[in-house]
Design a protein around this motif. Structure first.
Motif, PDB file in Angstrom:
ATOM      1  N   PHE A 157      29.615  36.387  35.990  1.00 11.08           N
ATOM      2  CA  PHE A 157      28.969  36.845  37.025  1.00 11.08           C
ATOM      3  C   PHE A 157      29.719  38.038  37.942  1.00 11.08           C
ATOM      4  CE2 PHE A 157      28.546  32.131  36.929  1.00 11.08           C
ATOM      5  CZ  PHE A 157      27.033  32.185  36.494  1.00 11.08           C
ATOM      6  N   SER A 158      30.785  38.332  37.271  1.00  7.36           N
ATOM      7  CA  SER A 158      31.676  39.397  37.795  1.00  7.36           C
ATOM      8  C   SER A 158      31.752  40.712  36.895  1.00  7.36           C
ATOM      9  CB  SER A 158      33.045  38.878  38.329  1.00  7.36           C
ATOM     10  OG  SER A 158      33.907  39.746  38.726  1.00  7.36           O
ATOM     11  N   ASN A 159      31.990  41.964  37.208  1.00  7.91           N
ATOM     12  CA  ASN A 159      32.301  42.888  36.343  1.00  7.91           C
ATOM     13  C   ASN A 159      33.701  42.995  35.977  1.00  7.91           C
ATOM     14  OD1 ASN A 159      33.550  44.300  38.494  1.00  7.91           O
ATOM     15  ND2 ASN A 159      31.790  45.235  39.223  1.00  7.91           N
ATOM     16  N   PHE A 160      34.052  43.655  34.942  1.00  8.04           N
ATOM     17  CA  PHE A 160      35.501  43.863  34.415  1.00  8.04           C
ATOM     18  C   PHE A 160      36.538  44.094  35.670  1.00  8.04           C
ATOM     19  CE2 PHE A 160      39.048  45.684  32.043  1.00  8.04           C
ATOM     20  CZ  PHE A 160      39.349  44.604  31.244  1.00  8.04           C
ATOM     21  N   GLU A 161      36.046  45.272  36.372  1.00 13.71           N
ATOM     22  CA  GLU A 161      37.009  45.357  37.705  1.00 13.71           C
ATOM     23  C   GLU A 161      37.195  44.283  38.472  1.00 13.71           C
ATOM     24  OE1 GLU A 161      35.995  49.084  39.772  1.00 13.71           O
ATOM     25  OE2 GLU A 161      36.663  50.349  38.046  1.00 13.71           O
ATOM     26  N   GLY A 162      36.126  43.624  38.670  1.00 18.22           N
ATOM     27  CA  GLY A 162      36.262  42.324  39.732  1.00 18.22           C
ATOM     28  C   GLY A 162      37.074  41.314  39.133  1.00 18.22           C
ATOM     29  N   ILE A 163      37.226  41.291  37.591  1.00 15.07           N
ATOM     30  CA  ILE A 163      38.112  40.166  36.923  1.00 15.07           C
ATOM     31  C   ILE A 163      39.544  40.603  37.431  1.00 15.07           C
ATOM     32  CG2 ILE A 163      38.854  39.130  34.801  1.00 15.07           C
ATOM     33  CD1 ILE A 163      35.783  39.239  33.901  1.00 15.07           C
ATOM     34  N   LEU A 164      39.897  41.936  36.926  1.00 19.31           N
ATOM     35  CA  LEU A 164      41.110  42.360  37.146  1.00 19.31           C
ATOM     36  C   LEU A 164      41.655  42.259  38.564  1.00 19.31           C
ATOM     37  CD1 LEU A 164      40.793  45.602  34.862  1.00 19.31           C
ATOM     38  CD2 LEU A 164      41.790  43.492  34.423  1.00 19.31           C
ATOM     39  N   TYR A 165      40.889  42.744  39.559  1.00 17.39           N
ATOM     40  CA  TYR A 165      41.179  42.620  40.827  1.00 17.39           C
ATOM     41  C   TYR A 165      41.456  41.166  41.234  1.00 17.39           C
ATOM     42  CZ  TYR A 165      40.024  47.783  41.683  1.00 17.39           C
ATOM     43  OH  TYR A 165      40.321  48.938  41.799  1.00 17.39           O
ATOM     44  N   GLY A 166      40.614  40.251  40.697  1.00 18.16           N
ATOM     45  CA  GLY A 166      40.905  39.008  40.953  1.00 18.16           C
ATOM     46  C   GLY A 166      41.991  38.317  40.619  1.00 18.16           C
ATOM     47  N   ILE A 167      42.636  38.814  39.300  1.00 18.58           N
ATOM     48  CA  ILE A 167      43.928  38.220  38.803  1.00 18.58           C
ATOM     49  C   ILE A 167      45.029  39.015  39.913  1.00 18.58           C
ATOM     50  CG2 ILE A 167      45.702  38.974  36.883  1.00 18.58           C
ATOM     51  CD1 ILE A 167      43.070  39.180  35.118  1.00 18.58           C
ATOM     52  N   ILE A 168      44.923  40.354  40.295  1.00 23.62           N
ATOM     53  CA  ILE A 168      45.637  40.675  41.216  1.00 23.62           C
ATOM     54  C   ILE A 168      45.779  39.745  42.431  1.00 23.62           C
ATOM     55  CG2 ILE A 168      46.167  42.532  42.922  1.00 23.62           C
ATOM     56  CD1 ILE A 168      45.103  44.540  41.155  1.00 23.62           C
ATOM     57  N   CYS A 169      44.642  39.369  43.009  1.00 23.30           N
ATOM     58  CA  CYS A 169      44.701  38.378  44.170  1.00 23.30           C
ATOM     59  C   CYS A 169      45.415  37.003  43.966  1.00 23.30           C
ATOM     60  CB  CYS A 169      43.138  38.039  44.431  1.00 23.30           C
ATOM     61  SG  CYS A 169      42.732  37.045  45.613  1.00 23.30           S
ATOM     62  N   VAL A 170      45.119  36.569  42.697  1.00 26.50           N
ATOM     63  CA  VAL A 170      45.921  35.254  42.357  1.00 26.50           C
ATOM     64  C   VAL A 170      47.222  35.180  42.237  1.00 26.50           C
ATOM     65  CG1 VAL A 170      46.032  33.578  40.341  1.00 26.50           C
ATOM     66  CG2 VAL A 170      43.630  34.222  41.131  1.00 26.50           C
ATOM     67  N   LEU A 171      47.705  36.474  41.367  1.00 25.09           N
ATOM     68  CA  LEU A 171      49.325  36.755  41.739  1.00 25.09           C
ATOM     69  C   LEU A 171      49.817  36.827  42.842  1.00 25.09           C
ATOM     70  CD1 LEU A 171      49.421  39.205  38.447  1.00 25.09           C
ATOM     71  CD2 LEU A 171      49.970  36.659  38.499  1.00 25.09           C
ATOM     72  N   VAL A 172      49.172  37.510  43.771  1.00 23.63           N
ATOM     73  CA  VAL A 172      49.813  37.923  45.202  1.00 23.63           C
ATOM     74  C   VAL A 172      49.660  36.481  45.848  1.00 23.63           C
ATOM     75  CG1 VAL A 172      49.568  38.840  47.382  1.00 23.63           C
ATOM     76  CG2 VAL A 172      49.092  40.329  45.376  1.00 23.63           C
ATOM     77  N   SER A 173      48.660  35.769  45.714  1.00 20.76           N
ATOM     78  CA  SER A 173      48.730  34.385  46.414  1.00 20.76           C
ATOM     79  C   SER A 173      49.689  33.372  45.925  1.00 20.76           C
ATOM     80  CB  SER A 173      47.160  33.803  46.495  1.00 20.76           C
ATOM     81  OG  SER A 173      47.014  33.390  45.037  1.00 20.76           O
ATOM     82  N   THR A 174      49.919  33.391  44.678  1.00 17.75           N
ATOM     83  CA  THR A 174      50.836  32.495  44.027  1.00 17.75           C
ATOM     84  C   THR A 174      52.108  32.612  44.669  1.00 17.75           C
ATOM     85  OG1 THR A 174      49.432  32.038  42.074  1.00 17.75           O
ATOM     86  CG2 THR A 174      51.713  31.555  42.004  1.00 17.75           C
ATOM     87  N   TYR A 175      52.650  33.760  44.738  1.00 19.94           N
ATOM     88  CA  TYR A 175      53.961  34.422  45.046  1.00 19.94           C
ATOM     89  C   TYR A 175      54.174  34.140  46.663  1.00 19.94           C
ATOM     90  CZ  TYR A 175      57.881  37.278  46.646  1.00 19.94           C
ATOM     91  OH  TYR A 175      59.045  37.951  47.338  1.00 19.94           O
ATOM     92  N   LEU A 176      52.932  34.332  47.330  1.00 22.30           N
ATOM     93  CA  LEU A 176      53.296  33.949  48.779  1.00 22.30           C
ATOM     94  C   LEU A 176      53.152  32.649  49.216  1.00 22.30           C
ATOM     95  CD1 LEU A 176      51.170  37.064  50.211  1.00 22.30           C
ATOM     96  CD2 LEU A 176      53.832  36.560  50.369  1.00 22.30           C
TER      97      LEU A 176
END
Length: 278
Positions: A157-176
């Protein structure tokens, strides 16, 4: 705990959902279900998941664990629904990279604050604990497995860019999450090796108002038996402390490193009033 849930819900409603980012947890399940049943709000799905998880957790984990997550199980979907009904939040930014970064910041800080005070947000935090108790699986591993399945479920249900940006979101949240859990608990552990250890220890008692621990050490080259001083300081104390040590012994060997979650006298327990003329 409530502040953590507010920040978490705000990040999802203001940044993740408007930019169609993939997210983990019960919110991610809500996004998947909404694709098939548009009439069901994400906050409603999150509430249902939280209630089911509480019931299951009650039987497998007991009353004490469930009591700690009960408020979050109601608070998170409530705040999620509250922010969903503020349309202006969906237009804070049209930049998906900014949305990914700030969604990760809000998610990481929000979850970190909740975990810091000893609670969880309920929902899909509970099944990994049950798997750990019943089958011995690592909680961290099971959380990653659940999150991975939920993230994969959103890919259609998401385009390729949405997936890549979602990965960034997960990485930032995991660190914080880790940063937020340790917020305000960072101190400096100092080890001093010096022939004048007694004089340095007296200076610490008198001027720094900290206790010390003597460590028996043997120097490597000369094989001399001596003592090292171990002391825990706040960051603000370290600079002036190091200067005082150098005044006593310019040749002192000083090792400093960051430590977290220090417990005991002078930190989480009352100070001991040592004689000032020690």
């Amino acid at each position: 705990m409530l502040i953590g849930n507010i920040i978490l819900a705000f990040g999802i409603d203001a940044f993740a959902l408007p930019s169609k980012l993939i997210v983990s947890g019960s919110s991610g399940v809500g996004i998947i279900i909404k694709q098939f049943l548009p009439v069901i709000d994400i906050s409603t799905t999150v509430f249902i998941i939280n209630m089911l998880a509480l019931v299951v957790g009650y039987f497998y984990l007991g009353k004490e664990f469930i009591a700690g997550t009960l408020v979050s199980s109601f608070a998170f979907p409530f705040f999620l629904a509250f922010f969903e009904n503020i349309p202006s939040l969906a237009h804070l930014t049209n930049d998906r990279l900014l949305s990914a970064i700030f969604a990760g910041i809000c998610t990481g800080i929000g979850l970190g604050i909740v975990f810091r005070v000893g609670y969880s947000t309920g929902g899909l935090d509970i099944p990994p604990v049950i798997f750990n108790k019943k089958f011995g699986f690592s909680v961290g591993t099971m959380i990653n497995v659940f999150d991975l399945v939920i993230l994969i479920g959103q890919i259609p249900f998401s385009n390729f860019e949405g997936i890549l940006y979602g990965i960034i979101c997960v990485l930032v949240s995991t660190y914080l999450i880790d940063r937020a859990m340790m917020l305000g608990e960072s101190n400096v552990q100092v080890i001093i090796i010096s022939d004048r250890y007694e004089e340095i220890a007296r200076m610490i008692y008198r001027d720094v108002d900290r206790g010390v621990t003597f460590l028996n050490v043997t120097t490597g080259y000369l094989r001399n038996e001596t003592k090292a001083i171990l002391v825990i300081l706040s960051r603000r104390q370290y600079t002036s402390f190091n200067e005082d040590v150098q005044k006593i012994d310019p040749y002192a060997f000083v090792i400093a490193s960051d430590v977290h979650s220090v417990k005991g006298r002078g930190f989480t327990l009352p100070d001991i009033n040592l004689p000032r003329n020690y």
